[in-house]
Write an enzyme that holds these catalytic residues in place. Structure first.
Site, PDB file in Angstrom:
ATOM      1  N   HIS A 220      -2.462  -1.287  -4.256  1.00  0.00           N
ATOM      2  CA  HIS A 220      -4.191  -1.308  -4.442  1.00  0.00           C
ATOM      3  C   HIS A 220      -4.503   0.168  -4.447  1.00  0.00           C
ATOM      4  O   HIS A 220      -3.403   1.040  -4.175  1.00  0.00           O
ATOM      5  CB  HIS A 220      -4.605  -2.210  -3.315  1.00  0.00           C
ATOM      6  CG  HIS A 220      -4.320  -1.642  -1.799  1.00  0.00           C
ATOM      7  ND1 HIS A 220      -4.811  -2.303  -0.892  1.00  0.00           N
ATOM      8  CD2 HIS A 220      -3.675  -0.550  -1.423  1.00  0.00           C
ATOM      9  CE1 HIS A 220      -4.527  -1.831   0.083  1.00  0.00           C
ATOM     10  NE2 HIS A 220      -3.954  -0.525  -0.002  1.00  0.00           N
TER      11      HIS A 220
ATOM     12  N   SER B 134       0.749  -1.267   0.067  1.00  0.00           N
ATOM     13  CA  SER B 134      -0.041   0.033  -0.073  1.00  0.00           C
ATOM     14  C   SER B 134       0.911   1.354   0.222  1.00  0.00           C
ATOM     15  O   SER B 134       1.630   1.397  -0.947  1.00  0.00           O
ATOM     16  CB  SER B 134      -0.954  -0.101   1.123  1.00  0.00           C
ATOM     17  OG  SER B 134      -1.939   0.916   1.109  1.00  0.00           O
TER      18      SER B 134
END
Length: 193
Positions: A123, A98
């Protein structure tokens, strides 16, 4: 609270002890470990600025082992990395997921790496909000703006087309170190110094 090892050095004036992170900071090594949040971001930013003031020409090494975290805290670190004069070398040890992956990719071009068994995951940003419908709409628009910015910066750092980044960040996208290299998130996989 985790135990932090101490290092003892002998000098002409006697012994001096440091916690391991302070000792490594003298060697221009910063550790970003754990969840990216405001307090951690402030410490990382302060260390980056300190090392720049010590020597604006010498690279800074940022070791990353993080599951990700706050976008705004991460952007404070990212913007500082881009702002300061020294190149920031990034190295993933363990995981960079992330926001951790975003910061890994944000290192100086040609100076981003991972160890062989590191994992990288990209993501879209996560968000949640409760409240009045109009407030929910405002927050939804904000998270879409953040998503756009993150995808634009990832496209810039990886060389991937924006559309590819948008598709590949739609869901959790895990990569090995070699996959991250092929994708453009890093430049090399380090086996030995």
């Amino acid at each position: 609270m985790a135990l932090i090892p101490m290092v003892v050095e002998q000098t002409s004036r006697g012994e001096r002890s440091y916690d391991i992170y302070s000792r490594l900071l003298k060697e221009r090594v910063i550790f970003l470990s754990g969840e990216v949040e405001d307090n951690m971001a402030n410490l990382i930013v302060a260390q980056l600025l300190f090392l720049e003031s010590e020597n604006p020409e010498k690279d800074i090494n940022l070791y990353i082992n993080s599951p990700g975290g706050s976008v705004t805290a991460g952007m404070a670190i990212y913007d500082t990395m881009q702002f300061i004069k020294p190149d920031v070398r990034t190295l993933c040890v363990g995981q960079a997921c992330s926001m951790g992956a975003f910061l890994l990719a944000g290192g100086a071009a040609g100076k981003r790496a991972a160890l062989p068994h590191a994992r990288v995951m990209i993501h879209q940003p996560l968000g949640g909000f409760r409240g009045q419908a109009s407030d929910i709409q405002i927050h939804a628009q904000e998270i879409l703006k953040i998503k756009q910015t993150l995808n634009e910066r990832l496209a810039f750092h990886t060389g991937q087309p924006f559309e590819v980044i948008e598709r590949d960040t739609d869901r959790d996208n895990f990569m090995s170190a070699e996959d991250a290299k092929n994708y453009g998130l890093i430049d090399s996989v380090l086996v030995k110094r």
